[in-house]
Design an enzyme around this catalytic site. Sequence first.
Site, PDB file in Angstrom:
ATOM      1  N   ASP A  88      55.609   7.788  12.228  1.00 43.23           N
ATOM      2  CA  ASP A  88      54.357   7.627  11.476  1.00 43.23           C
ATOM      3  C   ASP A  88      53.971   8.930  10.778  1.00 43.23           C
ATOM      4  O   ASP A  88      53.359   8.902   9.710  1.00 43.23           O
ATOM      5  CB  ASP A  88      53.248   7.153  12.417  1.00 43.23           C
ATOM      6  CG  ASP A  88      53.614   5.814  13.029  1.00 43.23           C
ATOM      7  OD1 ASP A  88      53.805   4.861  12.246  1.00 43.23           O
ATOM      8  OD2 ASP A  88      53.778   5.726  14.250  1.00 43.23           O
ATOM      9  N   GLU A 107      60.644   4.158  22.966  1.00 45.76           N
ATOM     10  CA  GLU A 107      61.201   5.082  21.964  1.00 45.76           C
ATOM     11  C   GLU A 107      61.385   6.469  22.573  1.00 45.76           C
ATOM     12  O   GLU A 107      62.402   7.136  22.361  1.00 45.76           O
ATOM     13  CB  GLU A 107      60.275   5.153  20.753  1.00 45.76           C
ATOM     14  CG  GLU A 107      60.266   3.866  19.950  1.00 45.76           C
ATOM     15  CD  GLU A 107      59.239   3.805  18.851  1.00 45.76           C
ATOM     16  OE1 GLU A 107      59.401   2.991  17.939  1.00 45.76           O
ATOM     17  OE2 GLU A 107      58.262   4.572  18.882  1.00 45.76           O
TER      18      GLU A 107
HETATM   19  C1  5RP Z   1      57.049   2.106  16.210  1.00 47.09           C
HETATM   20  C2  5RP Z   1      57.196   3.411  15.512  1.00 47.09           C
HETATM   21  C3  5RP Z   1      57.718   3.393  14.128  1.00 47.09           C
HETATM   22  O1  5RP Z   1      58.856   4.199  14.072  1.00 47.09           O
HETATM   23  C4  5RP Z   1      56.669   3.928  13.194  1.00 47.09           C
HETATM   24  O2  5RP Z   1      55.491   3.173  13.365  1.00 47.09           O
HETATM   25  C5  5RP Z   1      57.117   3.879  11.737  1.00 47.09           C
HETATM   26  O3  5RP Z   1      57.230   2.548  11.326  1.00 47.09           O
HETATM   27  P1  5RP Z   1      57.643   2.145   9.849  1.00 47.09           P
HETATM   28  O4  5RP Z   1      59.078   2.485   9.697  1.00 47.09           O
HETATM   29  O5  5RP Z   1      57.372   0.665   9.807  1.00 47.09           O
HETATM   30  O6  5RP Z   1      56.751   2.896   8.894  1.00 47.09           O
HETATM   31  O7  5RP Z   1      56.918   4.468  16.040  1.00 47.09           O
HETATM   32  O8  5RP Z   1      56.424   2.249  17.446  1.00 47.09           O
END
Ligand code: 5RP
Length: 223
Positions: A88, A107
Amino acid sequence: MTQDELKQAVAEAAVKYILPMLEDDTIVGVGTGSTANLFIDELAKYKNDFDGTVASSEASAERLKKHGIPVYELNSVGNIRVYVDGADESNEYLHLIKGGGAALTREKIVAACSEEFVCIADESKMVKVLGDFPLPVEVIPMARGYVARELVKLGGDPVYREGVITDNGNQILDVYNLDILNPAELEKSIDGIVGVVTNGLFAKRPADVLLLATKEGVKTLKR
Ligand code: 5RP
């Protein structure tokens, strides 16, 4: 280029980056989210060139299986050669905020078990100081109120992510208005609150490589 096109470009770059690591016995860690989904779709083209994957969420596991890519339980594999996942936010030290998709705990576990963590993101995710994106914190449900009060003491404004249950059966607080000047210290402080399962700061185990999709092309940033 649209954000979706940037995500596609970085997904393709990630597969190119890991291709030299793929051998018959290679296990690839696979993250969660829209960028990780595009990575899965690209990885599927090489599914016969490696052993299989460990997924950081049920959603990613399902997508991998639909492509016919083997998904293993983490406890049944020895070594994860490389973990590829989105974020994010990232700062220049490749400290991350993750957990927008509520998969932060798995993760963080898969990242911890991996030899190399390759983060894939579009340029909108690069920031000077982490914290514009609300920091996700996974909590044991009965501790939600207590943890929220403790997070206020740390200067944050926690908001309950209603209707979301994590793959581990827990809840998420999104913490707004944190200026995260020392990510490693804050990561440790939040993990020290009773009832917290994990927080979305990845500073103790940051990414090793950030593939960042920009309008000028995909850049490779290393710690
Ligand atoms: C999920 C995560 C994702 O890696 C993060 O939210 C980024 O997502 P996106 O690729 O849809 O922007 O941490 O828990």
